[in-house]
Design a protein around this motif. Structure first.
Motif, mmCIF file in Angstrom:
data_model
loop_
_atom_site.group_PDB
_atom_site.id
_atom_site.type_symbol
_atom_site.label_atom_id
_atom_site.label_comp_id
_atom_site.label_asym_id
_atom_site.label_seq_id
_atom_site.Cartn_x
_atom_site.Cartn_y
_atom_site.Cartn_z
ATOM 1 N N PHE A 269 -4.295 -6.570 -1.710
ATOM 2 C CA PHE A 269 -3.891 -6.027 -0.419
ATOM 3 C C PHE A 269 -4.410 -6.913 0.713
ATOM 4 N N PRO A 270 -3.531 -7.371 1.626
ATOM 5 C CA PRO A 270 -3.979 -8.229 2.728
ATOM 6 C C PRO A 270 -4.787 -7.453 3.763
ATOM 7 N N THR A 271 -5.625 -8.161 4.505
ATOM 8 C CA THR A 271 -6.391 -7.582 5.602
ATOM 9 C C THR A 271 -6.089 -8.368 6.877
ATOM 10 N N SER A 272 -6.691 -7.962 7.978
ATOM 11 C CA SER A 272 -6.473 -8.669 9.244
ATOM 12 C C SER A 272 -7.233 -9.981 9.294
ATOM 13 N N ARG A 273 -8.155 -10.199 8.341
ATOM 14 C CA ARG A 273 -8.881 -11.468 8.282
ATOM 15 C C ARG A 273 -8.085 -12.444 7.440
ATOM 16 N N VAL A 282 -11.309 1.541 -1.646
ATOM 17 C CA VAL A 282 -12.124 2.754 -1.656
ATOM 18 C C VAL A 282 -11.257 3.940 -1.241
ATOM 19 N N SER A 283 -11.382 5.037 -1.978
ATOM 20 C CA SER A 283 -10.631 6.271 -1.690
ATOM 21 C C SER A 283 -9.144 5.992 -1.495
ATOM 22 N N LEU A 284 -8.575 5.251 -2.420
ATOM 23 C CA LEU A 284 -7.155 4.905 -2.349
ATOM 24 C C LEU A 284 -6.299 6.154 -2.492
ATOM 25 N N GLU A 285 -5.289 6.254 -1.620
ATOM 26 C CA GLU A 285 -4.300 7.328 -1.710
ATOM 27 C C GLU A 285 -2.911 6.724 -1.654
ATOM 28 N N LEU A 286 -2.006 7.284 -2.441
ATOM 29 C CA LEU A 286 -0.629 6.816 -2.524
ATOM 30 C C LEU A 286 0.302 7.947 -2.117
ATOM 31 N N MET A 287 1.113 7.700 -1.078
ATOM 32 C CA MET A 287 2.028 8.737 -0.609
ATOM 33 C C MET A 287 3.258 8.091 0.016
ATOM 34 N N ASP A 288 4.430 8.441 -0.486
ATOM 35 C CA ASP A 288 5.704 7.978 0.070
ATOM 36 C C ASP A 288 5.770 6.460 0.193
ATOM 37 N N GLY A 289 5.279 5.768 -0.834
ATOM 38 C CA GLY A 289 5.357 4.323 -0.845
ATOM 39 C C GLY A 289 4.317 3.619 -0.013
ATOM 40 N N ARG A 290 3.427 4.378 0.616
ATOM 41 C CA ARG A 290 2.357 3.782 1.405
ATOM 42 C C ARG A 290 1.020 3.982 0.704
ATOM 43 N N VAL A 291 0.186 2.977 0.800
ATOM 44 C CA VAL A 291 -1.151 3.025 0.220
ATOM 45 C C VAL A 291 -2.160 3.029 1.351
ATOM 46 N N SER A 292 -3.128 3.956 1.306
ATOM 47 C CA SER A 292 -4.165 4.016 2.335
ATOM 48 C C SER A 292 -5.533 3.990 1.693
ATOM 49 N N SER A 293 -6.502 3.558 2.476
ATOM 50 C CA SER A 293 -7.890 3.501 2.029
ATOM 51 C C SER A 293 -8.780 3.946 3.175
ATOM 52 N N SER A 294 -9.771 4.789 2.879
ATOM 53 C CA SER A 294 -10.732 5.214 3.899
ATOM 54 C C SER A 294 -12.115 5.232 3.273
ATOM 55 N N ALA A 295 -13.061 4.559 3.910
ATOM 56 C CA ALA A 295 -14.388 4.387 3.328
ATOM 57 C C ALA A 295 -15.473 4.868 4.270
ATOM 58 N N GLY A 313 9.531 -4.211 -0.345
ATOM 59 C CA GLY A 313 10.485 -4.626 -1.362
ATOM 60 C C GLY A 313 10.042 -5.875 -2.076
ATOM 61 N N GLU A 314 9.125 -6.615 -1.436
ATOM 62 C CA GLU A 314 8.572 -7.827 -2.042
ATOM 63 C C GLU A 314 7.062 -7.776 -2.166
ATOM 64 N N ARG A 315 6.426 -7.084 -1.233
ATOM 65 C CA ARG A 315 4.959 -7.073 -1.203
ATOM 66 C C ARG A 315 4.470 -5.846 -0.429
ATOM 67 N N PHE A 316 3.165 -5.588 -0.511
ATOM 68 C CA PHE A 316 2.530 -4.608 0.355
ATOM 69 C C PHE A 316 2.037 -5.318 1.612
#
Length: 345
Positions: A269-273, A282-295, A313-316
């Motif tokens: 998963f890419p970051t802003s850096r 950390v605390s990965l959640e998957l919903m409606d094709g979106r992946v979220s993390s909250s730590a 369609g090609e990447r996250f």
């Protein structure tokens, strides 16, 4: 707690100057920088937020957030919060009197009007503290570091030596201040429904995963969280918990073709850096094709960082990234400080 989670927290705790501000008109990477009791965070559009806090030892905690979008002539916004108490903290409600030097403002809301915010901020730059008053009680917010972070904000936004600068004003034309950088607008695919009849297919996909470090770290006997979801007509996403700590867990994800031999590929998963990728979240959640993390940044959970990614369609692709900053005893953090923003299409 796993080595991954510990290293994650260390990275989140280090505040790094990610991009040179020597040329504010060039592409801007996020910035997070602190001085004294103040922290400055600027996102990828060059919107900046400065937050100042009392020390964690204070029973009456106060904080101020100063926000400004990039571009010539943009107004300042100033918000405040005060909490009293420890485990059952009570938030002080307006109206509250604010005083810096000879300037007094009666704050009827938690965010001041633009004219009041500008007037109060000018006085705050040369005052030792910002005073709060309500019902005869008084307390102070230290302003050590405020001038430094506002000077840095002027620098990042290209305002130095212009009439609109907060700290170092001059005669350079306001029109020379660079415009805000455009908000990325990634195009996301709408995920398809995952049918109950496809459970057998998901099992075959899981069996095709060859990287077993996740299973070695957290075996099936520990009942790890595991899920599978269609991303599009030809692609699935597999998610599995790989490690657990005292307060949270970390998971990996694989993109998988819907037909044998499935070819599962671990997601980075890419970051802003630039160049930094996350292989576990950390605390990965998957919903409606979106992946979220909250730590949680600390055991008591008063500091948080979060991010979200969407499937193109090609990447996250990274959709958002933020943290709650220094926190200083505010449970859950006092402010949301974005480092990356988008407008998904």
């Amino acid at each position: 707690m796993s080595v991954f989670i510990l290293s994650f927290f260390r990275r989140m705790a280090v505040l790094v100057w990610w991009a040179s501000a020597a040329s504010a008109s060039s592409a801007q990477a996020p910035l997070s920088w602190e001085y004294g009791d103040w922290q400055l965070v600027c996102d990828n559009t060059r919107t900046c937020r400065a937050a100042g806090y009392t020390t964690e030892a204070e029973r009456i905690r106060s904080t101020v957030l100063i926000e400004r979008a990039a571009g010539p002539g943009t107004p300042l916004a100033l918000s405040w919060k005060v909490e009293v108490g420890d485990s059952a903290a009570e938030e002080l409600r307006p109206p509250v009197g604010l005083k810096a030097g000879a300037v007094r403002v009666q704050a009827a809301q938690r965010m001041l009007a633009a004219a009041e915010a500008s007037k109060l901020l000018v006085a705050m730059l040369n005052a030792p503290h910002l005073g709060f008053e309500k019902a005869g009680s008084r307390w102070h917010l230290p302003l050590n570091g405020l001038k430094a972070v506002m000077l840095k904000m002027d620098e990042v936004q290209g305002r130095l030596d212009t009439p609109g600068a907060v700290v170092r004003r001059g005669k350079r034309a306001e029109a020379e201040v660079p415009a805000a950088l455009p908000v990325p607008k990634p195009r996301l695919l709408r995920p398809l429904n995952t049918g109950a009849s496809e459970a057998g297919l998901a099992q075959l996909m899981w069996a095709a995963v060859r990287e077993r470090a996740c299973w070695e770290s957290l075996p099936d006997s520990d009942n790890p969280y595991q899920t599978a979801q269609r991303l599009d007509i030809s692609t699935w996403l597999l998610v599995r918990e790989c490690s657990r700590g005292a307060y949270q867990a970390a998971s990996m994800a694989w993109v998988v073709s819907h037909t044998p031999p499935f070819r599962p590929q671990p997601v980075a998963f890419p970051t802003s850096r630039k160049g930094e990728l996350r292989h576990e979240l950390v605390s990965l959640e998957l919903m409606d094709g979106r992946v979220s993390s909250s730590a949680k940044g600390r055991g008591v959970g008063d500091c948080w960082s979060s991010a979200e990614w969407g499937w193109t369609g090609e990447r996250f692709e990274l959709l958002s990234e933020s943290s709650t900053g220094l926190c200083r005893g505010f449970a859950g953090g006092a402010w949301e400080l974005p480092t990356y923003v988008t407008q998904p299409q």
